[in-house]
Write an enzyme that holds these catalytic residues in place. Structure first.
Site, PDB file in Angstrom:
ATOM      1  N   HIS A 147      31.844 -10.450  13.625  1.00 51.83           N
ATOM      2  CA  HIS A 147      30.461 -10.143  13.116  1.00 51.83           C
ATOM      3  C   HIS A 147      30.068 -10.756  11.377  1.00 51.83           C
ATOM      4  O   HIS A 147      31.140 -11.141  10.917  1.00 51.83           O
ATOM      5  CB  HIS A 147      30.481  -8.648  12.744  1.00 51.83           C
ATOM      6  N   GLU A 157      36.234  -1.476  15.747  1.00 50.56           N
ATOM      7  CA  GLU A 157      37.037  -1.707  14.882  1.00 50.56           C
ATOM      8  C   GLU A 157      37.925  -0.643  14.699  1.00 50.56           C
ATOM      9  O   GLU A 157      38.092   0.550  15.191  1.00 50.56           O
ATOM     10  CB  GLU A 157      36.198  -1.908  13.345  1.00 50.56           C
TER      11      GLU A 157
END
Length: 445
Positions: A236, A310
């Site tokens: 990202h 994550e």
């Protein structure tokens, strides 16, 4: 301080163009295309303060190195080293690949599928023969080269220009990758790779970039006829917490303006690539990154997989490193030295992340149509775990892999399911700012 090593494979040679095996044969010469690509590499590397440069004595690599050195500012002296000689394949040198494939079918298959087990019977020069294990010998050559180079050039920036096989072996031995994964690491003609050694020979290296070919006009390495599925793994874009070096984990922090710009740069970079499907972590920062990339691919729907979120840092989330150090000093140091041993307080450990991330990745591979290209957008720790899995490394090795915000990685899976994947390129960031070196924020996970 760190020792940085930039590795470049020689440009296209006459044997490359003809499909012939080179090995240590020195009849193969640099083609006009190879020379032109070497000049493009020089332009891309200009501005990097090289302290020293080394090349193989074989003319295709030596001439590539000379072109680069001639065209960069403040060039170092060029030294020739036998430690950079190509893999020794004496009974195959000069033969066309199709000839080797047909006349040495079993050995050639072993070369690709179990390279660490390949043993060739070669003349010994005295009327007899000897057994030669080319990949194992090349790995030993690479280890010896590193021992000498790193001791001589601690905390300097070095350029190496050599060949496919020895560069694979140098990368593998620096990272702790086994000889069995020799064919997993791709090195294209004039592809650029970058290694960082934080503490000389005492620690494994960090792979900053692998097989960058964009300066040559090739956004991504060719996938080859054997590629069944290509996956584009993207981290990202930047968040404010990345910039502040604040631990994010599973707190759903959005992209900042620079992160959106990075995602749009990745979108432009990947616009010419046909993307057939896309999967993202459900969290805001990778999901928005994926959505911005897919604006250039409006036919492609985005799905999310919770297993790609994550690592859960637990009580560390939302804190700066100095705040964590004050409360969890010993555990933070263990995270830096032996991350595989850390159980995050009220969070996850790396094995947890490994199990769910690899399961998600393998499911994507298994469900992808043959010949398709997929986009996968996730996070720093998740991407590092997946790439360790691809390279045959362990959770302990995640610091050996770099993933910059907005970086693109390419993994190809052959049509034969029993064959290992190929890491075609990793952590490509040139599209973000035009620089070979990764200049993205080095924030916490």
């Amino acid at each position: 301080m760190a020792t940085r090593v930039v590795l470049v494979r020689h440009g296209q040679s006459s044997y490359n163009a003809a499909g012939r095996i080179q090995g240590r044969c020195d009849d193969s010469q640099l083609t006009d295309r190879g020379a032109a690509d070497a000049a493009k590499v020089a332009a891309a590397l200009n501005g990097i303060p090289f302290t020293a440069a080394y090349c193989s004595p074989l003319q295709r690599a030596k001439r590539t190195a000379e072109i680069i050195i001639e065209q960069i500012e403040n060039p170092p002296a060029l030294a020739v080293s036998d430690g950079l000689l190509e893999v020794d394949l004496p009974i195959w040198e000069g033969l066309h690949r199709d000839t080797v494939r047909s006349q040495y079918a079993d050995l050639y298959r072993q070369w690709h599928e179990q390279p660490h087990e390949l043993v060739l019977t070669v003349p010994d020069g005295q009327g007899g023969s000897r057994e030669h294990a080319p990949v194992l010998a090349l790995f030993e050559q690479a280890r010896q080269f590193w021992a000498e180079l790193l001791d001589r050039h601690r905390d300097q920036t070095i350029l190496l220009v050599a060949h496919n096989g020895i560069l694979r072996s140098l990368l593998a031995t620096a990272l702790g990758v086994a000889p069995s994964a020799y064919q997993v690491i791709r090195q294209s003609n004039c592809g650029i790779s970058v290694l960082n050694f934080a503490d000389g020979t005492n620690q494994p290296a960090q792979l900053e970039c692998l097989n960058l070919t964009a300066p040559l006009g090739d956004a991504l390495p060719d996938r080859g006829a054997s590629s069944g599925v290509r996956l584009l793994l993207v981290r990202h874009g930047e968040t404010d917490w990345n910039r502040q070096k604040r631990f994010q984990g599973q707190i759903d922090i959005p992209l900042n303006d620079n992160g959106r710009a990075q995602a749009r740069s990745a979108a432009e970079f990947l616009a010419p690539i046909q993307i057939d499907f896309a999967v993202s972590s459900p969290m805001a920062r990778p999901k928005e990154t994926a959505e911005l990339i897919l604006e250039r691919h409006p036919h492609c729907e985005l799905s999310v997989d919770d297993r790609l979120q994550e690592i859960g840092h637990g009580l560390w989330e939302g804190k700066l490193e100095e705040e964590i150090a004050a409360e969890f000093g010993d555990l933070l140091q263990l995270w830096k030295d032996h991350p595989e041993q850390v159980q995050m307080p009220e969070g996850e450990n790396l094995q947890d992340v490994w199990d769910r991330s690899v399961a998600a990745w393998e499911a994507i591979v298994a469900n992808a149509p043959e010949g398709s290209t997929g986009l996968v957008v996730a996070h720093d720790a998740v991407n590092k775990v997946i790439l360790c899995h691809v390279l045959g490394l362990d959770p302990a090795d995640i610091w050996s892999i770099k993933q910059g915000n907005g970086a693109v990685t390419v993994v190809d899976y052959p049509k034969r399911l029993e064959s290992r994947p190929v890491l075609q390129a990793m952590n490509l960031t040139l599209h973000l700012d035009g620089a070979v070196l990764d200049r993205t924020a080095a924030g916490a996970l």
